[in-house]
Scaffold this motif. Structure first.
Motif, mmCIF file in Angstrom:
data_model
loop_
_atom_site.group_PDB
_atom_site.id
_atom_site.type_symbol
_atom_site.label_atom_id
_atom_site.label_comp_id
_atom_site.label_asym_id
_atom_site.label_seq_id
_atom_site.Cartn_x
_atom_site.Cartn_y
_atom_site.Cartn_z
ATOM 1 N N PRO A 99 0.827 -1.213 0.000
ATOM 2 C CA PRO A 99 0.000 0.000 0.000
ATOM 3 C C PRO A 99 0.861 1.263 0.000
ATOM 4 O O PRO A 99 2.005 1.243 0.454
ATOM 5 N N TYR A 100 0.319 2.337 -0.545
ATOM 6 C CA TYR A 100 1.034 3.618 -0.526
ATOM 7 C C TYR A 100 0.053 4.723 -0.161
ATOM 8 O O TYR A 100 -1.159 4.546 -0.209
ATOM 9 N N ASN A 101 0.587 5.873 0.196
ATOM 10 C CA ASN A 101 -0.247 7.034 0.495
ATOM 11 C C ASN A 101 -0.358 7.910 -0.753
ATOM 12 O O ASN A 101 -1.223 7.717 -1.574
ATOM 13 N N ASP A 102 0.558 8.860 -0.897
ATOM 14 C CA ASP A 102 0.506 9.724 -2.079
ATOM 15 C C ASP A 102 1.776 9.645 -2.910
ATOM 16 O O ASP A 102 1.913 10.327 -3.921
ATOM 17 N N SER A 103 2.728 8.803 -2.485
ATOM 18 C CA SER A 103 3.986 8.707 -3.217
ATOM 19 C C SER A 103 4.554 7.299 -3.101
ATOM 20 O O SER A 103 4.156 6.517 -2.241
ATOM 21 N N ILE A 104 5.504 6.994 -4.013
ATOM 22 C CA ILE A 104 6.179 5.704 -3.986
ATOM 23 C C ILE A 104 7.685 5.934 -4.081
ATOM 24 O O ILE A 104 8.133 6.969 -4.567
ATOM 25 N N VAL A 105 8.447 4.952 -3.610
ATOM 26 C CA VAL A 105 9.901 5.001 -3.747
ATOM 27 C C VAL A 105 10.274 4.223 -5.004
ATOM 28 O O VAL A 105 9.945 3.054 -5.149
ATOM 29 N N GLN A 106 10.955 4.884 -5.920
ATOM 30 C CA GLN A 106 11.346 4.245 -7.165
ATOM 31 C C GLN A 106 12.534 3.314 -6.932
ATOM 32 O O GLN A 106 13.230 3.428 -5.924
ATOM 33 N N PRO A 107 12.803 2.410 -7.870
ATOM 34 C CA PRO A 107 13.949 1.502 -7.718
ATOM 35 C C PRO A 107 15.304 2.210 -7.621
ATOM 36 O O PRO A 107 16.276 1.604 -7.168
ATOM 37 N N ASN A 108 15.358 3.477 -8.030
ATOM 38 C CA ASN A 108 16.607 4.236 -7.881
ATOM 39 C C ASN A 108 16.699 4.924 -6.521
ATOM 40 O O ASN A 108 17.640 5.688 -6.263
ATOM 41 N N GLY A 109 15.710 4.659 -5.643
ATOM 42 C CA GLY A 109 15.719 5.217 -4.295
ATOM 43 C C GLY A 109 15.052 6.560 -4.161
ATOM 44 O O GLY A 109 14.861 7.057 -3.044
ATOM 45 N N GLN A 110 14.670 7.173 -5.274
ATOM 46 C CA GLN A 110 14.036 8.485 -5.226
ATOM 47 C C GLN A 110 12.531 8.356 -4.994
ATOM 48 O O GLN A 110 11.879 7.463 -5.539
ATOM 49 N N LYS A 111 12.002 9.265 -4.201
ATOM 50 C CA LYS A 111 10.575 9.272 -3.899
ATOM 51 C C LYS A 111 9.839 10.092 -4.949
ATOM 52 O O LYS A 111 10.313 11.151 -5.370
ATOM 53 N N ARG A 112 8.676 9.605 -5.386
ATOM 54 C CA ARG A 112 7.936 10.299 -6.442
ATOM 55 C C ARG A 112 6.444 10.299 -6.130
ATOM 56 O O ARG A 112 5.876 9.279 -5.746
ATOM 57 N N LYS A 113 5.824 11.453 -6.324
ATOM 58 C CA LYS A 113 4.385 11.587 -6.113
ATOM 59 C C LYS A 113 3.633 10.788 -7.166
ATOM 60 O O LYS A 113 3.984 10.799 -8.347
ATOM 61 N N VAL A 114 2.594 10.085 -6.752
ATOM 62 C CA VAL A 114 1.815 9.248 -7.665
ATOM 63 C C VAL A 114 0.845 10.116 -8.456
ATOM 64 O O VAL A 114 0.111 10.945 -7.898
ATOM 65 N N GLU A 115 0.851 9.935 -9.765
ATOM 66 C CA GLU A 115 -0.020 10.660 -10.677
ATOM 67 C C GLU A 115 -0.055 9.902 -12.000
ATOM 68 O O GLU A 115 0.580 8.858 -12.134
ATOM 69 N N ILE A 116 -0.788 10.422 -12.979
ATOM 70 C CA ILE A 116 -0.749 9.824 -14.315
ATOM 71 C C ILE A 116 0.635 10.052 -14.907
ATOM 72 O O ILE A 116 1.046 11.187 -15.150
ATOM 73 N N MET A 117 1.367 8.981 -15.108
ATOM 74 C CA MET A 117 2.722 9.072 -15.645
ATOM 75 C C MET A 117 3.108 7.707 -16.196
ATOM 76 O O MET A 117 2.602 6.673 -15.759
#
Length: 261
Positions: A99-117
């Motif tokens: 589960p996530y809230n409003d963001s996910i951690v990418q495999p490169n370790g960077q956090k990214r806000k969830v949106e259409i992408m």
């Protein structure tokens, strides 16, 4: 313009051959992941016809709906639960649901806000990863399907963007392609709009391009299998003819960029 053309070409290929029946019988498969079987089956056709790769290179998937992220990345899925899901050709995928809230951690370790992408990138080791919402997320956010249906639209997006993960390893990257062309033609302004910049005023080019698009359109939406195959083959023949007449005979090797995109 180029991305739309590629989408229709891929659609023609998919509809001419038909989607492969789901062969993987996975117990307790997570329902949202079953949606991507169509993506994987479509990729198998494109992989064979367009990319002609010997095998699929490993990719970290980051797919999400409104509540969960589904991934095979231990970084993105840290603390999540293992779930059953589809494999992609020779690549066995160990899926994790978290589960996530409003963001996910990418495999490169960077956090990214969830949106259409939808995009492909690389982790710190240079290995590719792929980020994209599942169809339910596109639907909930009211994304226009441009009259072709949301399932077909997102399948085309998947094919286009996932192709970059394989280009990173199995084919030249866009940087390499542009570098090769730039060395041969140092005076030109190079960008991913180079085809439009050079040929939008060429009546022979634009006419052929328009006819290709119409043929791929007809193939994509026809319900007659014989017509689908005929129109798809005619469209591909026109595309190859355009490359020969408009891209090769002007003494420039710009066809390498046309093929890449």
């Amino acid at each position: 313009m180029r991305q739309k053309a590629i989408s229709y070409i891929l659609l023609a290929i998919i509809f001419c051959n038909g989607f492969k029946a789901i062969s993987q019988q996975l117990a307790n498969k997570d329902q949202p992941l079953s949606e991507i079987n169509k993506w994987f089956n479509a990729w198998e056709m494109v992989w064979k016809k367009c990319y002609k790769l010997k095998k699929i290179k490993p990719v970290d998937f980051v797919l999400f709906d409104e509540t969960f992220v589904y991934t095979n990345s231990n970084i993105t899925g840290e603390g999540g639960d293992k779930v059953a899901g589809p494999n992609l050709l020779n690549e066995k995928i160990k899926w994790i649901k978290k589960p996530y809230n409003d963001s996910i951690v990418q495999p490169n370790g960077q956090k990214r806000k969830v949106e259409i992408m939808s995009f492909a990138s690389q982790n710190t080791k240079g290995n590719p990863f792929f980020v994209m919402p599942l169809p339910s997320y596109w639907k909930k956010n009211g994304v226009s399907d441009h009259g072709i249906g949301i399932e077909i639209l997102v399948t085309c997006v998947f094919l286009h963007e996932f192709g970059h993960t394989q280009q990173m390893q199995s084919l030249d990257s866009i940087d390499v392609v542009i570098e090769k062309y730039s060395k041969a033609h140092p005076a030109e302004n190079i960008s991913d709009d180079i085809l439009q910049d050079n040929y939008e005023a060429d009546s022979a080019y634009t006419y052929s391009y328009s006819m290709e698009t119409k043929l791929f359109n007809k193939a994509a939406f026809s319900t007659n299998e014989a017509e689908m195959k005929k129109w798809a083959k005619d469209g591909i023949a026109l595309l190859k003819s355009r490359q020969t007449k408009c891209l090769i005979t002007d003494n420039r090797d710009i066809v390498i960029i046309d093929n890449f995109f």
